[in-house]
Design an enzyme around this catalytic site. Structure first.
Site, PDB file in Angstrom:
ATOM      1  N   HIS A 225      48.691 -92.380   7.093  1.00  0.00           N
ATOM      2  CA  HIS A 225      47.653 -91.341   7.183  1.00  0.00           C
ATOM      3  C   HIS A 225      47.176 -90.961   5.783  1.00  0.00           C
ATOM      4  O   HIS A 225      47.824 -91.298   4.787  1.00  0.00           O
ATOM      5  CB  HIS A 225      48.210 -90.082   7.866  1.00  0.00           C
TER       6      HIS A 225
ATOM      7  N   ASP B 155      46.059 -87.288   3.692  1.00  0.00           N
ATOM      8  CA  ASP B 155      46.205 -85.839   3.849  1.00  0.00           C
ATOM      9  C   ASP B 155      44.813 -85.204   3.795  1.00  0.00           C
ATOM     10  O   ASP B 155      44.002 -85.547   2.935  1.00  0.00           O
ATOM     11  CB  ASP B 155      47.100 -85.254   2.733  1.00  0.00           C
TER      12      ASP B 155
ATOM     13  N   HIS C  42      49.187 -93.238   3.016  1.00  0.00           N
ATOM     14  CA  HIS C  42      50.619 -93.351   2.761  1.00  0.00           C
ATOM     15  C   HIS C  42      51.392 -93.263   4.067  1.00  0.00           C
ATOM     16  O   HIS C  42      50.834 -92.851   5.098  1.00  0.00           O
ATOM     17  CB  HIS C  42      51.074 -92.279   1.749  1.00  0.00           C
TER      18      HIS C  42
ATOM     19  N   ARG D 109      66.608 -88.895   4.066  1.00  0.00           N
ATOM     20  CA  ARG D 109      65.554 -88.547   3.100  1.00  0.00           C
ATOM     21  C   ARG D 109      65.088 -87.117   3.375  1.00  0.00           C
ATOM     22  O   ARG D 109      64.834 -86.754   4.528  1.00  0.00           O
ATOM     23  CB  ARG D 109      64.373 -89.515   3.230  1.00  0.00           C
TER      24      ARG D 109
END
Ligand SMILES: C=C1C[C@]23C[C@@]1(O)CC[C@H]2[C@@]12CC[C@H](O)[C@@](C)(C(=O)O1)[C@H]2[C@@H]3C(=O)O
Ligand SMILES: O=C(O)CCC(=O)C(=O)O
Ligand SMILES: [Fe+2]
Length: 330
Positions: free
Chosen positions: A205, A207, A262, A272
């Protein structure tokens, strides 16, 4: 009091247990303390829409304080975490991203970034010690916001715009629509056994906002998409921040900067943790290419819209959709 078991905490990599990455990654690195920072930021935004920031001035203490609160929260039993959900629009979410069918190997907390909202919401998020959680989040956000504003002023300066705060003022207003997201990607057993080596943590996607500023622990997973059509991994570095150009900055620069696509791949071995500050403008702010950036005769590629109009349209789309398409001029 909920006490985190040692094995639960061991699955997370905290800030002070690792050395910075030394892998040469091909990702631009901006040293904010150097005089050439403004020129290099502009170059990075033009070529990648993405860069890493060192000598950022955000105290490591603020980062580690928040990370340890976050680790405690995600180590709680699911039934406890769900009391802070659903993330509709703000709070704890698990697997579902947005409300249009996207899912990922992820759990997260999504918040508005203003201090009153965070203090209030902390009461339902971290019942064990809401004040500690709220003050850790607020301390972190105010430091990251200052750094973000500095980056945006360097950007304006580097672009030769006289009004240095042309971008930063949009984030600094009382009614700015900035968000804060804390993501946790648990280790994925299917990646470990190679039955699904490319399991998605957070689908590809861009941002929607002006700029996004990310910090993560030392677990890999983030990838950015290059103009040549390849995905490259971003080696984690817990001493640094990573900055994304958002759709709104793409529009304000009339496409000179591209919002970077990204995604996050699930990690087979490590947890993570990422924390992202999304710098968005006030609802009624008009988003359009800046006239000061349009060279003689250059045509605007986008129709003018308000942030409210863009956000409303964007939140009806799936993650991978091209959200700017409807605002392009033919
Ligand atoms: C699928 C979606 C999740 C998202 C809203 C959307 O409809 C499309 C944009 C998505 C995104 C990506 C960046 C941020 O993580 C986010 C909070 C945002 O502002 O836009 C998410 C939205 C979300 O998770 O609600
Ligand atoms: O978790 C990450 O590293 C990136 C997450 C992301 O892109 C987002 O929350 O918008
Ligand atoms: Fe993102």
């Amino acid at each position: 009091m909920v006490v985190c078991s040692k094995p639960a905490l061991d699955r997370f990599s905290l800030i002070n247990d690792c050395k910075p990455s030394t892998i040469v990654s091909g990702i631009p690195v901006i040293d904010l303390s150097k005089p050439d920072a403004k020129t290099l930021i502009v170059k990075a935004c033009e070529e990648f829409g993405f860069f890493k920031v060192i000598n950022h001035g955000v105290p490591m203490d603020f980062i580690s304080k928040l990370e340890s609160q976050v680790v405690k929260f995600f180590s709680l039993p699911e039934s406890e975490k769900e009391k802070a959900g659903p993330a509709n629009p703000f709070g704890y979410g698990n697997k579902k991203i947005g409300s249009n069918g996207d899912i990922g190997w992820i759990e997260y907390i999504l918040l508005k970034s203003n201090p009153e909202f965070i203090s209030q919401k902390s009461l339902s998020i971290f019942r064990e010690n809401p004040e500690l959680f709220g003050s850790a989040v607020n301390g972190y956000i105010s430091a990251v916001k200052m750094m973000t504003s500095q980056i945006l002023e360097l950007l304006a300066d580097g672009l030769g715009i006289e009004q240095r705060n042309v971008f930063s003022k949009l984030l600094m207003k009382e009614d700015s629509d900035c968000l804060f997201r804390i993501n946790h990607y648990p280790p994925c057993p299917d990646v470990q056994t190679s039955s699904r080596p490319n399991m998605i943590g957070f689908g590809e996607h861009t941002d929607p906002q002006i700029i996004s500023v990310l910090h993560s622990n030392n677990a890999s997973g983030l990838e950015i998409y290059l103009r040549d059509g390849s995905w490259i991994p971003v080696p984690p570095d817990q001493r640094s921040f990573f900055v994304n150009v958002g759709d709104s900055l793409q529009v304000m620069t009339n496409g000179r900067f591209k919002s970077v696509k990204h995604r996050v791949l699930a990690n087979g071995a490590k947890s993570r943790i990422s924390m992202i500050y999304f710098g968005g403008p006030p609802s009624n702010a008009k988003i359009a290419p800046l006239s000061s950036l349009m060279k003689g005769g250059e045509k605007s590629l986008y129709k003018q819209f308000t942030w409210c109009e863009y956000k409303t349209a964007a939140y009806k789309t799936r993650l991978a959709d091209n959200r700017l398409q409807h605002f392009e001029k033919n």
